[in-house]
Design an enzyme around this catalytic site. Structure first.
Site, PDB file in Angstrom:
ATOM      1  N   LYS A  74      -3.814  40.014 -28.317  1.00  0.00           N
ATOM      2  CA  LYS A  74      -4.262  39.349 -27.528  1.00  0.00           C
ATOM      3  C   LYS A  74      -5.253  40.417 -26.517  1.00  0.00           C
ATOM      4  O   LYS A  74      -6.174  40.400 -25.841  1.00  0.00           O
ATOM      5  CB  LYS A  74      -3.142  38.910 -26.263  1.00  0.00           C
ATOM      6  CG  LYS A  74      -2.281  37.857 -26.917  1.00  0.00           C
ATOM      7  CD  LYS A  74      -1.041  37.220 -25.934  1.00  0.00           C
ATOM      8  CE  LYS A  74      -0.064  38.495 -25.617  1.00  0.00           C
ATOM      9  NZ  LYS A  74       0.889  38.852 -26.709  1.00  0.00           N
ATOM     10  N   ARG A  78       4.197  33.668 -19.633  1.00  0.00           N
ATOM     11  CA  ARG A  78       5.199  33.886 -20.619  1.00  0.00           C
ATOM     12  C   ARG A  78       6.532  33.048 -20.473  1.00  0.00           C
ATOM     13  O   ARG A  78       7.359  33.261 -21.458  1.00  0.00           O
ATOM     14  CB  ARG A  78       5.730  35.183 -20.807  1.00  0.00           C
ATOM     15  CG  ARG A  78       5.010  36.048 -21.773  1.00  0.00           C
ATOM     16  CD  ARG A  78       5.332  37.487 -21.579  1.00  0.00           C
ATOM     17  NE  ARG A  78       5.314  38.463 -22.765  1.00  0.00           N
ATOM     18  CZ  ARG A  78       4.225  39.401 -22.752  1.00  0.00           C
ATOM     19  NH1 ARG A  78       3.271  39.524 -21.755  1.00  0.00           N
ATOM     20  NH2 ARG A  78       4.462  40.229 -23.844  1.00  0.00           N
ATOM     21  N   ARG A  86       0.304  50.826 -33.886  1.00  0.00           N
ATOM     22  CA  ARG A  86      -0.482  50.312 -32.426  1.00  0.00           C
ATOM     23  C   ARG A  86      -0.458  51.893 -31.400  1.00  0.00           C
ATOM     24  O   ARG A  86       0.521  52.359 -31.444  1.00  0.00           O
ATOM     25  CB  ARG A  86       0.064  49.420 -31.604  1.00  0.00           C
ATOM     26  CG  ARG A  86      -0.976  49.167 -30.194  1.00  0.00           C
ATOM     27  CD  ARG A  86      -0.636  47.814 -29.934  1.00  0.00           C
ATOM     28  NE  ARG A  86       0.654  47.353 -29.322  1.00  0.00           N
ATOM     29  CZ  ARG A  86       0.941  46.328 -29.114  1.00  0.00           C
ATOM     30  NH1 ARG A  86       0.010  45.436 -28.699  1.00  0.00           N
ATOM     31  NH2 ARG A  86       2.229  45.974 -28.702  1.00  0.00           N
ATOM     32  N   ARG A 118       3.212  53.047 -27.273  1.00  0.00           N
ATOM     33  CA  ARG A 118       3.880  52.485 -26.141  1.00  0.00           C
ATOM     34  C   ARG A 118       5.216  52.704 -26.327  1.00  0.00           C
ATOM     35  O   ARG A 118       5.614  52.680 -27.461  1.00  0.00           O
ATOM     36  CB  ARG A 118       3.478  50.835 -26.085  1.00  0.00           C
ATOM     37  CG  ARG A 118       2.518  50.694 -25.270  1.00  0.00           C
ATOM     38  CD  ARG A 118       1.758  49.352 -25.449  1.00  0.00           C
ATOM     39  NE  ARG A 118       2.996  48.234 -25.230  1.00  0.00           N
ATOM     40  CZ  ARG A 118       2.774  47.116 -25.174  1.00  0.00           C
ATOM     41  NH1 ARG A 118       1.807  46.580 -25.244  1.00  0.00           N
ATOM     42  NH2 ARG A 118       3.662  45.969 -25.038  1.00  0.00           N
ATOM     43  N   ARG A 135      11.977  41.828 -28.190  1.00  0.00           N
ATOM     44  CA  ARG A 135      10.848  41.117 -27.554  1.00  0.00           C
ATOM     45  C   ARG A 135      10.390  39.660 -28.389  1.00  0.00           C
ATOM     46  O   ARG A 135      10.024  38.804 -28.041  1.00  0.00           O
ATOM     47  CB  ARG A 135       9.468  42.196 -27.935  1.00  0.00           C
ATOM     48  CG  ARG A 135       9.741  43.262 -26.595  1.00  0.00           C
ATOM     49  CD  ARG A 135       8.783  44.360 -27.386  1.00  0.00           C
ATOM     50  NE  ARG A 135       7.233  44.158 -27.065  1.00  0.00           N
ATOM     51  CZ  ARG A 135       6.313  44.778 -27.759  1.00  0.00           C
ATOM     52  NH1 ARG A 135       6.704  45.990 -28.396  1.00  0.00           N
ATOM     53  NH2 ARG A 135       5.251  44.629 -27.557  1.00  0.00           N
TER      54      ARG A 135
HETATM   55  P1  AMP Z   1       2.741  43.345 -23.037  1.00  0.00           P
HETATM   56  O1  AMP Z   1       1.946  44.385 -22.974  1.00  0.00           O
HETATM   57  O2  AMP Z   1       2.101  42.136 -22.886  1.00  0.00           O
HETATM   58  O3  AMP Z   1       3.283  43.346 -24.377  1.00  0.00           O
HETATM   59  O4  AMP Z   1       3.852  43.249 -22.346  1.00  0.00           O
HETATM   60  C1  AMP Z   1       4.942  44.700 -22.364  1.00  0.00           C
HETATM   61  C2  AMP Z   1       6.573  44.073 -21.653  1.00  0.00           C
HETATM   62  O5  AMP Z   1       6.123  43.545 -20.393  1.00  0.00           O
HETATM   63  C3  AMP Z   1       6.876  42.677 -22.366  1.00  0.00           C
HETATM   64  O6  AMP Z   1       7.721  43.008 -23.295  1.00  0.00           O
HETATM   65  C4  AMP Z   1       7.808  42.064 -21.014  1.00  0.00           C
HETATM   66  O7  AMP Z   1       8.960  42.865 -20.815  1.00  0.00           O
HETATM   67  C5  AMP Z   1       6.951  42.745 -19.960  1.00  0.00           C
HETATM   68  N1  AMP Z   1       6.086  41.622 -19.490  1.00  0.00           N
HETATM   69  C6  AMP Z   1       4.586  41.590 -19.513  1.00  0.00           C
HETATM   70  N2  AMP Z   1       4.246  40.350 -19.006  1.00  0.00           N
HETATM   71  C7  AMP Z   1       5.059  39.450 -18.710  1.00  0.00           C
HETATM   72  C8  AMP Z   1       5.172  38.271 -18.329  1.00  0.00           C
HETATM   73  N3  AMP Z   1       4.022  37.643 -17.930  1.00  0.00           N
HETATM   74  N4  AMP Z   1       6.343  37.899 -17.952  1.00  0.00           N
HETATM   75  C9  AMP Z   1       7.514  38.532 -17.962  1.00  0.00           C
HETATM   76  N5  AMP Z   1       7.539  39.881 -18.696  1.00  0.00           N
HETATM   77  C10 AMP Z   1       6.239  40.356 -18.847  1.00  0.00           C
END
Ligand code: AMP
Length: 236
Positions: free
Chosen positions: A35, A108, A147, A180, A191
């Site tokens: 994404k 999400r 990554r 990360r 996750r």
């Molecule tokens: P990402 O960078 O999109 O993989 O997000 C990293 C982490 O941030 C996720 O595993 C969640 O813990 C939190 N997170 C990101 N976006 C959301 C969202 N829209 N709703 C809830 N938690 C989020």
């Protein structure tokens, strides 16, 4: 191929004739489904502003804000951050990015999807397309564990593909590459569980609304972008 125009406001340099470019976009999919990479490409190609709620939360955590501290308690365990917190961030962001955007990793949950629908309806700017990045589990694991992100420009790379080692400099800006904190085998399990339980129902939610476009996300970034591009530029 016809030239592409945005549905409401012209993007500088684009000629208003032919097909209509979709410009309110959601990217939906499991962790490491590509994404972020595709959000970058859409932004670079069409000038649509992309944002990632995950990146916003990491920024809040780095700055040491109250919101960042609360969010980190969830992200460190691979859990989703509560809807209220996420919606606060998104609502603020939308104030300055009304008519065109790419959301990477938001919504999400069904609650977030419903709230976004209402927010956009109130503004008269409904979503135009939702890309679902369908990705096999073994591809997700491989990508998460390899990554790295540039701490300076934010670009995403894969160890073993664009860079050889995590200690290499960023190929784009020479900045330091970082992994990360949540890109580990242990956190990934949480996750994925959260994704299946809370995020997957959004696939049906958007399919019912006629917005869903399924993408074969295990292919190369170029091939994935070709799929994205043809749906973005398709005549309605
Ligand atoms: P990402 O960078 O999109 O993989 O997000 C990293 C982490 O941030 C996720 O595993 C969640 O813990 C939190 N997170 C990101 N976006 C959301 C969202 N829209 N709703 C809830 N938690 C989020």
């Amino acid at each position: 191929m016809p030239s592409i125009v945005p549905s409401q406001h012209p993007i500088p340099g684009e000629k208003p004739e032919g097909a209509v470019l979709k410009r309110r976009i959601v990217l939906l999919g499991p962790p490491a489904s590509g994404k972020g990479t595709q959000a970058e490409r859409i932004q670079a190609t069409y000038g649509l502003q992309a944002t990632s709620t995950g990146a916003m939360l990491r920024e809040e955590a780095r700055s040491g804000s109250e919101l960042g501290r609360i969010a980190a308690r969830h992200t460190d365990r691979g859990e989703l951050v509560p809807d209220a917190l996420i919606l606060e961030l998104v609502q603020e962001w939308l104030e300055t990015h009304n008519g065109a955007f790419v959301f990477d990793g938001f919504p999400r949950t069904l609650g977030q999807g419903e709230a976004l629908e209402q927010l956009l309806e109130a503004r008269g700017t409904p979503l135009e397309v939702v890309f679902f990045f369908d990705t096999p589990l073994e591809v997700i694991r491989d990508r998460v564990l390899n990554r790295v992100t540039c701490g300076n420009c934010g670009h995403i790379f894969r160890v073993g593909l664009q860079v050889s080692l995590v200690s290499d400099p960023c190929p784009d800006c020479q900045g330091p590459l970082i992994r990360r904190d949540d890109d580990t085998e242990a956190v990934l399990a949480g996750r994925l569980a959260e994704y299946r339980e809370k995020t997957e129902p959004l696939i049906a939610f958007y399919r019912e609304r006629g917005l869903l476009v399924q993408i074969k996300a295990e292919e190369s970034p170029e091939n994935v972008f070709a799929q994205v591009r043809s749906a973005l530029e398709a005549a309605v």
